[in-house]
Design a protein around this motif. Structure first.
Motif, PDB file in Angstrom:
ATOM      1  N   SER A   1     -11.195  -8.989   1.127  1.00 40.60           N
ATOM      2  CA  SER A   1     -12.358  -9.600   1.771  1.00 40.60           C
ATOM      3  C   SER A   1     -13.293  -8.506   2.279  1.00 40.60           C
ATOM      4  O   SER A   1     -12.905  -7.345   2.412  1.00 40.60           O
ATOM      5  N   ASN A   2     -14.536  -8.850   2.591  1.00 34.74           N
ATOM      6  CA  ASN A   2     -15.485  -7.877   3.136  1.00 34.74           C
ATOM      7  C   ASN A   2     -14.982  -7.292   4.446  1.00 34.74           C
ATOM      8  O   ASN A   2     -15.152  -6.107   4.717  1.00 34.74           O
ATOM      9  N   GLN A   3     -14.339  -8.120   5.274  1.00 34.75           N
ATOM     10  CA  GLN A   3     -13.788  -7.633   6.545  1.00 34.75           C
ATOM     11  C   GLN A   3     -12.710  -6.583   6.286  1.00 34.75           C
ATOM     12  O   GLN A   3     -12.661  -5.551   6.943  1.00 34.75           O
ATOM     13  N   CYS A   4     -11.880  -6.824   5.310  1.00 36.53           N
ATOM     14  CA  CYS A   4     -10.816  -5.873   4.968  1.00 36.53           C
ATOM     15  C   CYS A   4     -11.408  -4.587   4.403  1.00 36.53           C
ATOM     16  O   CYS A   4     -10.957  -3.492   4.736  1.00 36.53           O
ATOM     17  N   LEU A   5     -12.435  -4.686   3.565  1.00 32.63           N
ATOM     18  CA  LEU A   5     -13.077  -3.491   3.022  1.00 32.63           C
ATOM     19  C   LEU A   5     -13.661  -2.632   4.127  1.00 32.63           C
ATOM     20  O   LEU A   5     -13.549  -1.410   4.109  1.00 32.63           O
ATOM     21  N   TRP A   6     -14.293  -3.276   5.095  1.00 35.00           N
ATOM     22  CA  TRP A   6     -14.888  -2.541   6.214  1.00 35.00           C
ATOM     23  C   TRP A   6     -13.799  -1.832   7.024  1.00 35.00           C
ATOM     24  O   TRP A   6     -13.934  -0.671   7.396  1.00 35.00           O
ATOM     25  N   GLU A   7     -12.697  -2.526   7.281  1.00 33.31           N
ATOM     26  CA  GLU A   7     -11.599  -1.934   8.051  1.00 33.31           C
ATOM     27  C   GLU A   7     -10.971  -0.778   7.286  1.00 33.31           C
ATOM     28  O   GLU A   7     -10.653   0.264   7.854  1.00 33.31           O
ATOM     29  N   LEU A   8     -10.804  -0.940   5.991  1.00 35.03           N
ATOM     30  CA  LEU A   8     -10.243   0.128   5.163  1.00 35.03           C
ATOM     31  C   LEU A   8     -11.154   1.353   5.188  1.00 35.03           C
ATOM     32  O   LEU A   8     -10.695   2.483   5.347  1.00 35.03           O
ATOM     33  N   GLN A   9     -12.446   1.139   5.082  1.00 33.48           N
ATOM     34  CA  GLN A   9     -13.412   2.240   5.138  1.00 33.48           C
ATOM     35  C   GLN A   9     -13.328   2.954   6.484  1.00 33.48           C
ATOM     36  O   GLN A   9     -13.341   4.182   6.550  1.00 33.48           O
ATOM     37  N   ARG A  10     -13.222   2.206   7.575  1.00 35.11           N
ATOM     38  CA  ARG A  10     -13.140   2.792   8.908  1.00 35.11           C
ATOM     39  C   ARG A  10     -11.890   3.660   9.044  1.00 35.11           C
ATOM     40  O   ARG A  10     -11.934   4.770   9.568  1.00 35.11           O
ATOM     41  N   LEU A  11     -10.769   3.174   8.537  1.00 33.42           N
ATOM     42  CA  LEU A  11      -9.522   3.932   8.626  1.00 33.42           C
ATOM     43  C   LEU A  11      -9.557   5.206   7.785  1.00 33.42           C
ATOM     44  O   LEU A  11      -9.057   6.242   8.198  1.00 33.42           O
ATOM     45  N   ILE A  12     -10.153   5.118   6.624  1.00 38.15           N
ATOM     46  CA  ILE A  12     -10.259   6.298   5.770  1.00 38.15           C
ATOM     47  C   ILE A  12     -11.095   7.368   6.451  1.00 38.15           C
ATOM     48  O   ILE A  12     -10.788   8.549   6.405  1.00 38.15           O
ATOM     49  N   ALA A  13     -12.158   6.940   7.128  1.00 36.64           N
ATOM     50  CA  ALA A  13     -13.009   7.892   7.842  1.00 36.64           C
ATOM     51  C   ALA A  13     -12.261   8.542   9.003  1.00 36.64           C
ATOM     52  O   ALA A  13     -12.466   9.712   9.306  1.00 36.64           O
ATOM     53  N   ALA A  14     -11.383   7.781   9.659  1.00 42.68           N
ATOM     54  CA  ALA A  14     -10.677   8.277  10.836  1.00 42.68           C
ATOM     55  C   ALA A  14      -9.490   9.175  10.484  1.00 42.68           C
ATOM     56  O   ALA A  14      -9.126  10.053  11.249  1.00 42.68           O
TER      57      ALA A  14
END
Length: 117
Positions: A31-44
């Motif tokens: 889902s878009n929410q999951c994609l956003w969370e995955l992107q945030r974690l990769i950045a962190a």
């Protein structure tokens, strides 16, 4: 903890392992929410610091439309100890000049698969 299965669209399994042991996630099933969370974690969390090189493949997150785009590094120049200016040639024939790593974590370098003997 991040659990992509809890945020995915109901389409089945979203991940698989590659021959070199990396986990690949089919982002089309998230889902878009999951994609956003995955992107945030990769950045962190950057588990390993890959140095960009000409010819290296990468994926870049664009928010409009919310989608990952693949490409290849065409040119690299070092800006500082841990940052580089990249020219990216996208697979759809577009080009972009940007800085890596970007502060939002939108650029993900791909490790080269080990060569088969």
């Amino acid at each position: 903890k991040f659990h992509p299965h809890s945020l995915m669209q109901d389409k089945g399994d979203v991940s698989s392992k590659t021959p070199n042991g990396e986990v690949e996630i089919d982002i089309g099933l998230l889902s878009n929410q999951c994609l956003w969370e995955l992107q945030r974690l990769i950045a962190a969390v950057r588990l390993d610091k890959l140095e960009p090189k000409v010819g290296m493949h990468l994926t870049v997150w664009f928010s409009k439309p919310p989608k990952w785009f693949g490409g290849c590094i065409k040119q690299v120049s070092k800006i500082s100890e841990e940052s580089w200016k990249l020219t990216i040639a996208y697979y759809d024939e577009e080009e972009e000049v940007t800085v890596y790593p970007d502060p939002d974590g939108h650029i993900i370098l791909k490790r080269q698969a080990p060569k088969q003997l």
